[in-house]
Design an enzyme around this catalytic site. Structure first.
Site, short mmCIF file in Angstrom:
data_model
loop_
_atom_site.label_atom_id
_atom_site.label_comp_id
_atom_site.label_asym_id
_atom_site.label_seq_id
_atom_site.Cartn_x
_atom_site.Cartn_y
_atom_site.Cartn_z
CG ASP A 101 -2.02 1.04 1.16
OD1 ASP A 101 -2.47 1.34 0.03
OD2 ASP A 101 -2.42 1.55 2.21
CG ASN A 155 1.36 4.17 4.05
OD1 ASN A 155 1.03 4.66 5.12
ND2 ASN A 155 0.63 3.27 3.42
CG ASP A 203 0.43 1.53 7.85
OD1 ASP A 203 0.43 0.42 8.39
OD2 ASP A 203 -0.61 2.12 7.49
#
Length: 325
Positions: free
Chosen positions: A200, A205, A217
């Site tokens: 992701d 992030n 993350d």
């Protein structure tokens, strides 16, 4: 609300959880942006605050969470800039009052500027280093990004949840079904090596600090094609995306060999994310945080816009893939 998994995660519970590991809190708590889990900055007496991450009950097994932690630590040991969980007596995953949680050091920074070619080059190097480690062995307890889990299952859930307004259901499901069939064909035509990914990796992030990029993350880390960690960095018109891609891959190839055949996966992966995102919102709608932060999801306009977006994405699947020069 009382039946929601996080309904009993009170400030006192958060403080008690952190103090159960031997820390003395100063009772200051700051709630940080996080929807899937719950994340707090907790003040510590005579020390820097800690970040406490409480995992959504029922989402991951202990083995899957620990596999994420192991991957993060593996990256950190190789001096790849990632914020890994704190180890206490050799452990990274803890439990308190029925909640599993981990602690992280507080780490500030700001978003990188992807209109800066130097930032893109550095990002390519970072992802290349990530994938060089990720390709060494597979995950055993975490899922794979594939057509079924992100596409087929997502569309099935949207049907069963009945979240699409009745007047728009024929149009939405028609275009979504057509889109996913083309995606399946293209994914089958371009099989890719499956490696451990961040999963992701969007701008939210990534942190820019002290002239370096850091990843945060890894909660969605999974097996999948390398392109999954690259395509979300591309935006704008085709010539802009082409230029961005060139900078990314130049940096990437310094540490891991990019397979040009994966360029054909950019639009299929983007298509899967569009459908999966709507299904994710639907799956989490019972969480009070979601209606609060995503009120537009329950409005007819959202689904009308999605129909247009999916039609545009269907056309994008017919365009030639980006190229490397």
């Amino acid at each position: 609300m009382s039946s929601h998994p996080f309904s009993t995660l009170t400030p006192d519970t958060v403080l008690d959880a952190v103090e159960s590991l031997g820390y003395l809190s100063d009772a200051r708590i700051l709630t940080l942006n996080s929807y899937e889990n719950r994340v707090f900055q907790v003040g510590i007496e005579d020390a820097a605050p800690l970040i406490a991450k409480f995992y959504r009950p029922g989402r991951w097994s202990d083995a899957a969470i620990l596999e994420e932690h192991t991957f993060s630590l593996e990256l950190a040991e190789r001096e790849i800039p990632v914020i890994a969980p704190e180890q206490i007596d050799g452990r990274t995953l803890f439990e308190h009052a029925g909640f599993r949680f981990s602690l992280f050091r507080r780490f500030g920074g700001h978003a990188p500027e992807f209109d800066d070619p130097d930032h893109l080059l550095m990002l390519g190097r970072l992802i290349g280093r990530l994938h060089a480690v990720g390709s060494m062995r597979p995950f055993e307890h975490r899922p794979t990004l594939d057509w079924q889990s992100f596409g087929g299952d997502s569309l099935d859930y949207l049907r069963s949840a009945n979240v699409v307004p009745a007047s728009l259901q024929p149009a939405y499901f028609s275009v979504a079904e057509d889109l996913l069939q083309v995606v399946k064909h293209q994914l089958d035509a371009h099989p890719a090596k499956q490696i451990r990914l961040h999963g992701d990796l969007h701008v939210g992030n990534l942190l820019w600090r002290d002239d370096s990029l850091y990843m945060v993350d890894l909660d969605d880390c999974r097996m999948g094609p390398a392109m999954q960690d690259l395509w979300m960095m591309l935006s704008g018109e085709r010539d802009q995306r082409q230029a961005q891609l060139s900078e990314l891959i130049d940096g990437y190839n310094e540490f891991y060999d990019f397979n040009p055949s994966e360029l054909a996966l950019i639009e299929p992966l983007r298509s899967l994310r569009l459908v999966h995102y709507s299904a994710w919102l639907a799956r989490r709608w019972e969480d009070p945080a979601f209606p609060m932060h995503f009120p537009w999801f329950a409005q007819e306009r959202y689904w009308a816009d999605q129909i247009l977006t999916l039609r545009e994405q269907r056309a994008a699947l017919d365009e030639p893939a980006l190229r490397l020069f």
